[in-house]
Design an enzyme around this catalytic site. Structure first.
Site, short mmCIF file in Angstrom:
data_model
loop_
_atom_site.label_atom_id
_atom_site.label_comp_id
_atom_site.label_asym_id
_atom_site.label_seq_id
_atom_site.Cartn_x
_atom_site.Cartn_y
_atom_site.Cartn_z
N GLY A 87 0.86 -1.25 0.08
CA GLY A 87 -0.04 0.03 -0.01
C GLY A 87 0.65 1.14 -0.01
O GLY A 87 0.32 2.38 0.14
N HIS A 88 2.08 0.98 0.06
CA HIS A 88 3.19 2.25 -0.01
C HIS A 88 3.82 2.41 -1.31
O HIS A 88 4.68 3.14 -1.31
CB HIS A 88 4.16 2.26 1.14
N HIS A 250 -0.06 4.96 7.28
CA HIS A 250 -1.19 4.12 7.41
C HIS A 250 -2.64 4.88 8.00
O HIS A 250 -3.81 4.08 8.18
CB HIS A 250 -0.89 3.15 8.46
N ASP A 448 -24.56 35.37 -37.23
CA ASP A 448 -23.75 36.44 -37.04
C ASP A 448 -22.76 36.44 -38.60
O ASP A 448 -21.89 37.17 -38.64
CB ASP A 448 -22.87 36.63 -35.99
N THR A 492 -14.59 32.28 -35.09
CA THR A 492 -13.96 31.41 -35.82
C THR A 492 -13.78 31.38 -37.40
O THR A 492 -12.75 31.14 -37.73
CB THR A 492 -14.84 29.95 -35.73
N THR A 542 -18.86 23.42 -44.52
CA THR A 542 -18.24 24.71 -44.15
C THR A 542 -17.74 25.38 -45.43
O THR A 542 -17.98 25.00 -46.42
CB THR A 542 -17.25 24.26 -43.18
#
Length: 616
Positions: A87-88, A250, A448, A492, A542
């Site tokens: 666990g370490h 621990h 826009d 964009t 596009t």
């Protein structure tokens, strides 16, 4: 009276049961942990299997034990063994390799390994040079490693033990258990391991390990405690506004709990505590850990669940405190990362190792090792300021730098007159068609496009009229068009058109001379740049559905009129596309898109048709 007592007792029991039921039904629900596991009971074995798969030439497992061995240890030197509860990680298997450990003994989750496993590790690695056991100061580890050492000694194995107890959270006078062994243990592994690899005898390797122990101190701080594998619920001992200072690896309670404080305040607390705890001199006297002018190595250790981002901030804070006016030390080696963790604990520890006048310790700390988890420090030993503290001067380019671009010889007859005609025609027509573009974009976009295109056209026309648009050469013209678009359009589409013009300008600047062929290639390069940076392509619905076929026509030297025709064909095709993969139209249904062309593609068509009409 006994007849009356029975109903009373029953009433008390009923009331108690009701109270317990109420409390259990109104208690907050514990959150179940989310962990990447199979069977928690088999997690240590599966962890070891994973390590062996990752390091097939560096590690081997010892049969019948959860002991991992370095694959090819030198038999002509002292062997180092360490270990403890799992666990370490990366401790302790991550330190296996030349220049560090020969064996790592893995206990259960936060549980000391058995005497049998420790003894098996000793037997598997022992040579005539002897074995050094490095033990963290926990009762289980001391007893089990100690018993194994004594049994090994009875078998004729030369053995020494070193107990690491550098945690500064507990007062020196508190109980007989003493300070805990925490992340500083890794410094012991590294320095003692290098001494062993250098051929030092067992007693000297052990002495060097004890010297390291005497010159360092550690302290941990946690934002959240640890939740071990297999736990039924997340460990919520620390609420969202509370941290713990000085807790163990621990999850043991620390010095105290505290409201959440800044990284700078945490660092100050860590350094102050380690300094006050001090270190033990050879004669047994306790002195402050550091003095002004001392040289130190520090380890900022991730306790398991802390982001690299936070770790770097904490390292900065620790160095600010240590190297500031109050302490005035020089941290020549800074180790930041995961060295000894506590599963998923959100927290960190600081270890300070005093290296003043310790040339040998520095040499061993810097020595090469094959241990896979070791991260060598970028050593800073010269000068007052770190080279990294000096910023590299920014190269500032004048906004008018485009005027200084290389302008290859121009082989297009009367370019300036043609450019003025084309730009004037295109800007006038694009501005006039703003209502049409707005109409289309209101249906398939955000409304826009027409206004954005008109803003750009108006700005370009204004610069053409006032003479600030250089039309004598395409390199400077396209750069200036990019500047005008950047200053006026936004959104964009503005960025993409600016990218196209800038690419066209830079592409032409590298030509030996500029004729029709080079101009057409530059247009293609500009369109390719829009595809690359914008991510869209033919069929994405596009402006590229008009630009790509138009550019292809130009490269084939079909002329501007043919390119304009291809652009119109591409724009018309967008009205038949039921889906869009880019732009605002990407959010709309087939029903909304059907029958309406993409306004960006229509804008390209309008510009090219206007340019063609100006020169034919």
């Amino acid at each position: 009276s006994s007849n009356m007592a029975l109903p009373a007792a029953a009433a008390v029991l009923a009331s108690t049961a009701l109270f317990v039921w109420y409390k259990s039904s109104t208690a907050p629900t514990k959150k179940a942990p989310k962990q990447i596991l199979n069977d928690p009971a088999a997690s240590v074995e599966e962890f070891i299997e994973g390590l062996l798969l990752q390091f097939p030439t560096l590690m081997r497992k010892l049969q019948n034990h959860n002991v991992i061995l370095a694959a090819s240890p030198s038999t002509q030197q002292v062997q180092l063994i360490s270990g403890g509860g799992s666990g370490h990680e990366p401790s302790h298997a991550g330190w296996l390799g030349s220049g560090m450990l020969s064996a790592a003994v893995c206990g259960g989750i936060f549980a000391s390994p058995s005497v049998a496993s420790v003894l098996a590790a000793i037997r598997a690695t022992a040579t005539d040079s002897g074995v050094l056991l490095i033990i963290k100061n926990y009762t289980g580890d001391r007893l089990n490693f100690g018993m194994a050492a004594e049994k090994a000694g009875q078998e004729g194995i030369r053995i020494e033990t070193v107990v690491v107890a550098e945690d500064c959270a507990l007062p020196r006078t508190k109980g007989i258990t003493g300070a805990r062994g925490v992340a500083g243990t890794v410094f012991v592994h590294k320095i003692a391991g290098a001494a062993a690899a250098a051929g030092k005898p067992l007693d000297e390797v052990a002495s060097i390990a004890r010297l390291v122990c005497s010159r360092m101190g550690s302290l941990g701080v946690a934002m959240d405690s640890v939740t071990v594998p297999g736990a039924d619920s997340v460990n919520d001992r620390l609420d969202e506004s509370t941290i713990e200072i000085g807790l163990g690896i621990h999850g043991e309670a620390g010095m105290r709990q505290s409201p959440l404080i800044s990284a700078d305040a945490i660092a100050k607390e860590m350094v102050e505590t380690i300094q006050k705890h001090g270190r033990e001199e050879a004669d047994g006297t306790i002195v402050p850990m550091i003095q002004k002018g001392d040289e130190v190595a520090i380890m900022v250790n991730n306790l398991g669940g802390t982001s690299n981002f936070e770790m770097s901030i904490l390292a900065r804070s620790c160095l600010k405190v240590l190297e500031g006016s109050e302490y005035g030390v020089k941290a020549t080696r800074v180790f930041v990362g995961s060295f000894m963790t506590s599963f998923d604990m959100h927290g960190a520890s600081l270890t300070i190792l005093n290296l003043t006048n310790q040339t040998q310790l520095k040499t061993y700390l810097d020595a090469v090792t094959t241990a896979p988890a070791w991260m060598a420090a970028n050593v800073w030993g010269q000068g007052e300021d770190r080279p990294s503290a000096t910023e590299v001067p920014e190269k500032v380019v004048d906004d008018g730098k485009a005027k200084e671009l290389t302008k290859p010889p121009l082989q297009i007859k009367d370019f300036e007159t043609l450019a003025k005609k084309m730009i004037s025609s295109a800007t006038t027509k694009l501005s006039a068609e703003e209502p049409l573009l707005t109409k289309y974009d209101t249906i398939v976009g955000d409304g826009d496009c027409g206004i954005t295109m008109k803003r750009g056209a108006t700005e370009v026309a204004s610069r053409l009229e006032n003479g600030s648009l250089p039309v004598d050469h395409p390199v400077t013209l396209f750069a200036a068009l990019a500047d005008a678009v950047s200053a006026s359009m936004g959104g964009t589409s503005g960025v993409l058109i600016e990218l196209m013009f800038r690419k066209m300008s830079s592409n032409l600047s590298f030509c030996k001379s500029i004729g029709a062929k080079e101009m057409n290639a530059a247009i293609q390069a500009g369109v390719d740049a829009v595809c690359l940076y914008g991510g869209a392509t033919l069929g994405s619905r596009t402006m590229l559905d008009a630009l790509i076929p138009a550019a292809a026509a130009m490269v084939e030297n079909a002329g501007i009129a043919a390119a304009a025709s291809k652009a119109k064909e591409g724009a018309d095709n967008t009205a038949k596309m039921g889906t869009a993969s880019a732009g605002r139209s990407n959010y709309l249904s087939e029903q909304s898109l059907s029958g309406t062309p993409d306004p960006g593609a229509v804008a390209v068509q309008i510009v090219l048709q206007a340019v063609a009409s100006a020169i034919y």
